[in-house]
Each structure stands twice: as structure tokens, then as C-alpha cells.
Write a protein that holds these residues in place. Structure first.
Motif, PDB file in Angstrom:
ATOM      1  N   LEU A 182       0.796  -1.122  -0.143  1.00 46.22           N
ATOM      2  CA  LEU A 182      -0.061  -0.074  -0.032  1.00 46.22           C
ATOM      3  C   LEU A 182       0.808   1.304   0.164  1.00 46.22           C
ATOM      4  N   ALA A 183       1.787   1.436   0.811  1.00 48.87           N
ATOM      5  CA  ALA A 183       2.677   2.383   0.729  1.00 48.87           C
ATOM      6  C   ALA A 183       3.459   2.595  -0.649  1.00 48.87           C
ATOM      7  N   SER A 184       4.013   1.655  -1.156  1.00 48.57           N
ATOM      8  CA  SER A 184       4.750   1.621  -2.422  1.00 48.57           C
ATOM      9  C   SER A 184       3.658   2.080  -3.390  1.00 48.57           C
ATOM     10  N   SER A 185       2.405   1.712  -3.578  1.00 48.04           N
ATOM     11  CA  SER A 185       1.481   2.332  -4.601  1.00 48.04           C
ATOM     12  C   SER A 185       1.118   3.512  -4.191  1.00 48.04           C
ATOM     13  N   LEU A 186       0.824   4.200  -2.838  1.00 47.14           N
ATOM     14  CA  LEU A 186       0.660   5.438  -2.642  1.00 47.14           C
ATOM     15  C   LEU A 186       1.832   6.224  -3.220  1.00 47.14           C
ATOM     16  N   ALA A 187       3.045   5.820  -2.998  1.00 42.80           N
ATOM     17  CA  ALA A 187       4.277   6.514  -3.255  1.00 42.80           C
ATOM     18  C   ALA A 187       4.178   6.859  -4.929  1.00 42.80           C
ATOM     19  N   CYS A 188       3.705   5.826  -5.557  1.00 39.02           N
ATOM     20  CA  CYS A 188       3.796   5.846  -7.117  1.00 39.02           C
ATOM     21  C   CYS A 188       2.737   6.705  -7.572  1.00 39.02           C
ATOM     22  N   ALA A 189       1.661   7.277  -6.658  1.00 42.60           N
ATOM     23  CA  ALA A 189       0.478   7.879  -7.071  1.00 42.60           C
ATOM     24  C   ALA A 189       0.814   9.372  -7.025  1.00 42.60           C
ATOM     25  N   ALA A 190       1.834   9.804  -6.571  1.00 45.10           N
ATOM     26  CA  ALA A 190       2.222  11.154  -6.533  1.00 45.10           C
ATOM     27  C   ALA A 190       2.200  11.790  -7.585  1.00 45.10           C
ATOM     28  N   PRO A 191       1.860  13.048  -8.133  1.00 45.08           N
ATOM     29  CA  PRO A 191       1.989  13.737  -9.302  1.00 45.08           C
ATOM     30  C   PRO A 191       3.046  14.238  -9.679  1.00 45.08           C
ATOM     31  N   VAL A 192       3.210  13.966 -10.790  1.00 50.94           N
ATOM     32  CA  VAL A 192       4.682  14.410 -11.342  1.00 50.94           C
ATOM     33  C   VAL A 192       4.622  15.531 -12.491  1.00 50.94           C
ATOM     34  N   VAL A 193       5.228  16.498 -12.493  1.00 52.02           N
ATOM     35  CA  VAL A 193       5.197  17.458 -13.422  1.00 52.02           C
ATOM     36  C   VAL A 193       6.609  17.576 -14.129  1.00 52.02           C
ATOM     37  N   ARG A 194       6.489  17.989 -15.454  1.00 53.47           N
ATOM     38  CA  ARG A 194       7.641  17.929 -16.314  1.00 53.47           C
ATOM     39  C   ARG A 194       7.733  19.507 -16.712  1.00 53.47           C
ATOM     40  N   PHE A 195       8.944  20.189 -16.707  1.00 51.90           N
ATOM     41  CA  PHE A 195       8.960  21.686 -17.215  1.00 51.90           C
ATOM     42  C   PHE A 195      10.065  21.219 -18.148  1.00 51.90           C
ATOM     43  N   GLU A 196       9.709  22.072 -19.593  1.00 49.52           N
ATOM     44  CA  GLU A 196      10.685  22.062 -20.413  1.00 49.52           C
ATOM     45  C   GLU A 196      11.289  23.246 -20.535  1.00 49.52           C
ATOM     46  N   THR A 197      12.404  23.533 -20.475  1.00 49.34           N
ATOM     47  CA  THR A 197      13.143  24.844 -20.230  1.00 49.34           C
ATOM     48  C   THR A 197      14.096  25.013 -21.346  1.00 49.34           C
ATOM     49  N   THR A 198      14.831  26.081 -21.486  1.00 48.14           N
ATOM     50  CA  THR A 198      15.657  26.511 -22.717  1.00 48.14           C
ATOM     51  C   THR A 198      16.810  25.823 -22.107  1.00 48.14           C
ATOM     52  N   LEU A 199      17.080  25.321 -21.076  1.00 50.89           N
ATOM     53  CA  LEU A 199      18.471  24.966 -20.555  1.00 50.89           C
ATOM     54  C   LEU A 199      18.081  23.441 -20.300  1.00 50.89           C
ATOM     55  N   GLY A 200      17.112  22.621 -20.560  1.00 53.62           N
ATOM     56  CA  GLY A 200      16.916  21.245 -20.423  1.00 53.62           C
ATOM     57  C   GLY A 200      15.552  21.029 -19.426  1.00 53.62           C
ATOM     58  N   ALA A 201      15.255  19.836 -19.560  1.00 48.16           N
ATOM     59  CA  ALA A 201      13.995  19.279 -18.695  1.00 48.16           C
ATOM     60  C   ALA A 201      14.242  19.079 -17.124  1.00 48.16           C
ATOM     61  N   ILE A 202      13.217  19.492 -16.497  1.00 48.70           N
ATOM     62  CA  ILE A 202      13.050  19.389 -14.943  1.00 48.70           C
ATOM     63  C   ILE A 202      12.137  18.473 -14.782  1.00 48.70           C
ATOM     64  N   GLU A 203      11.941  17.472 -13.895  1.00 45.97           N
ATOM     65  CA  GLU A 203      10.740  16.730 -13.165  1.00 45.97           C
ATOM     66  C   GLU A 203      10.814  16.719 -11.688  1.00 45.97           C
ATOM     67  N   VAL A 204       9.359  17.055 -11.504  1.00 46.28           N
ATOM     68  CA  VAL A 204       9.360  17.324  -9.963  1.00 46.28           C
ATOM     69  C   VAL A 204       8.025  16.345  -9.385  1.00 46.28           C
ATOM     70  N   THR A 205       8.140  15.718  -8.374  1.00 47.05           N
ATOM     71  CA  THR A 205       7.239  15.063  -7.946  1.00 47.05           C
ATOM     72  C   THR A 205       6.685  15.729  -6.709  1.00 47.05           C
ATOM     73  N   LEU A 206       5.533  15.918  -6.810  1.00 43.60           N
ATOM     74  CA  LEU A 206       4.557  16.639  -5.645  1.00 43.60           C
ATOM     75  C   LEU A 206       4.119  15.964  -4.651  1.00 43.60           C
ATOM     76  N   ASP A 207       4.192  16.383  -3.259  1.00 43.87           N
ATOM     77  CA  ASP A 207       3.364  15.657  -2.097  1.00 43.87           C
ATOM     78  C   ASP A 207       2.341  16.290  -1.743  1.00 43.87           C
ATOM     79  N   GLU A 208       1.173  15.639  -2.342  1.00 39.96           N
ATOM     80  CA  GLU A 208      -0.257  16.325  -2.059  1.00 39.96           C
ATOM     81  C   GLU A 208      -0.730  15.754  -0.831  1.00 39.96           C
TER      82      GLU A 208
END
Length: 187
Positions: A13-39
Motif C-alpha cells: 500500500l505504501a509503495s502504491s501511494l508513493a507511485c500515485a504522487a503527481p509528477v510535473v515536467r518542465f521543458e526549459t531553454t536549458l533542459g528538462a526538470i521533473e518534480v514529484t509533488l507531495d499532495e
């Protein structure tokens, strides 16, 4: 055998909850950044941030405040240094026990504790002095709501660009670092 399965259930259950966290990807002029959010620890900050991402608000904005060894801030200005009209401020969730450690993303705000709207920053160092201390004018802190899970090298690259004064603001990159697109990879 059944007892073993029951013991493993909380881990699954803990593993599936951790996998459910939203992930956002930023495409920037210097490369990509991904963030995992703690809702779970910052539900209002995450919902607010995801609303801006879904609406396309961040697309074409810049990182307008870059201080080496401190923060990289964006989410509110165009390359012409025009501030975009943001939505209503949200309550400060800085008491959520998430710390402003290197690689985290947090809500930027004014001196007023509950003033965060669209702007966010990446910590490029451990900045625990920005953490919640007490519900006092100097103790509110800044709400961390996620962490960089890919592209910290890009954040560091942004933190090293040359800066100067732009439109009366210090620490503005001399060559704009544009957040070309922000997308939700996982919800």
C-alpha cells in the motif's frame, strides 16, 4: 503463509501511494526538470500548482530570480518582465514539516504568510532558515510541496547564469531562461 501476506500488505500500500504522487515536467531553454509533488503534506499548494500547470499558465514564463547557492524562482513573469495576472492567494502550508532542502520546490510569497499564488522556487542549497518556525511574522516560512526527481543538473545550470537588474528587480538572468512548457506526466 497468510500471516506473511498480511505483513507485506502495508508495504504494498505504501509503495502504491508513493507511485500515485503527481509528477510535473518542465521543458526549459536549458533542459528538462521533473518534480514529484507531495499532495499529502501540501494538498492546497499542490492543487494550486497543478491548476496553473493544467491551464498552461507557466508556458512561456521565465525564471526571473536566480541567486547562486540559494534559489531559482519562476512562475510569474514573461520574457519581457511583464508580470502575469495570477489567481487568488492560498493559505501557507509551511508547517507541513517538509524542509527547504536542496532540490525541493516551494511556494514563493510576499511578506504576508498567506500570499502565495503562481510563483515557485527551487532550492539550490539547504535553506532550512526558510522553514516554518512559528505562526509569527518572522516565523511562518515558505511551503515546500515537492522535490526535483530528474533534472537537478538543469536547476543547477540555471542557478549559475549571469544575472543583473531587469525592470528594477535584482538577480534577473541577463539571457532569459524560459519555461517553455509545463505538463503533468502522472496524476
Amino acid at each position: 503463509m497468510k500471516l506473511t501476506n498480511w505483513l507485506l500488505l502495508p508495504l504494498a500500500l505504501a509503495s502504491s501511494l508513493a507511485c500515485a504522487a503527481p509528477v510535473v515536467r518542465f521543458e526549459t531553454t536549458l533542459g528538462a526538470i521533473e518534480v514529484t509533488l507531495d499532495e499529502h503534506k501540501a494538498p492546497r499548494s499542490v492543487a494550486n500548482f497543478l491548476g496553473y500547470v493544467k491551464s498552461g499558465f507557466y508556458d512561456g514564463t521565465i525564471f526571473h530570480r536566480v541567486i547562486p547557492g540559494f534559489v531559482v524562482q519562476g512562475g510569474g513573469f514573461t520574457p519581457e518582465m511583464t508580470e502575469k495576472p495570477a489567481g487568488a492567494p492560498i493559505p501557507n502550508e509551511s508547517a507541513n514539516r517538509l524542509s527547504n532542502l536542496e532540490g525541493t520546490i516551494a511556494m514563493a510569497r510576499t511578506e504576508a504568510p498567506d500570499s502565495a499564488t503562481s510563483q515557485f522556487y527551487f532550492n539550490v542549497a539547504n535553506n532550512s532558515r526558510l522553514d516554518y518556525k512559528a505562526p509569527t511574522p518572522g516565523g511562518w516560512g515558505y511551503a515546500v510541496f515537492g522535490k526535483v526527481t530528474r533534472g537537478m543538473d538543469v536547476v543547477k545550470r540555471i542557478s549559475r547564469v549571469d544575472t543583473g537588474v531587469g525592470q528594477g528587480m535584482p538577480d534577473v538572468p541577463l539571457t532569459p531562461v524560459v519555461l517553455k512548457k509545463a505538463v503533468i506526466l502522472k496524476r
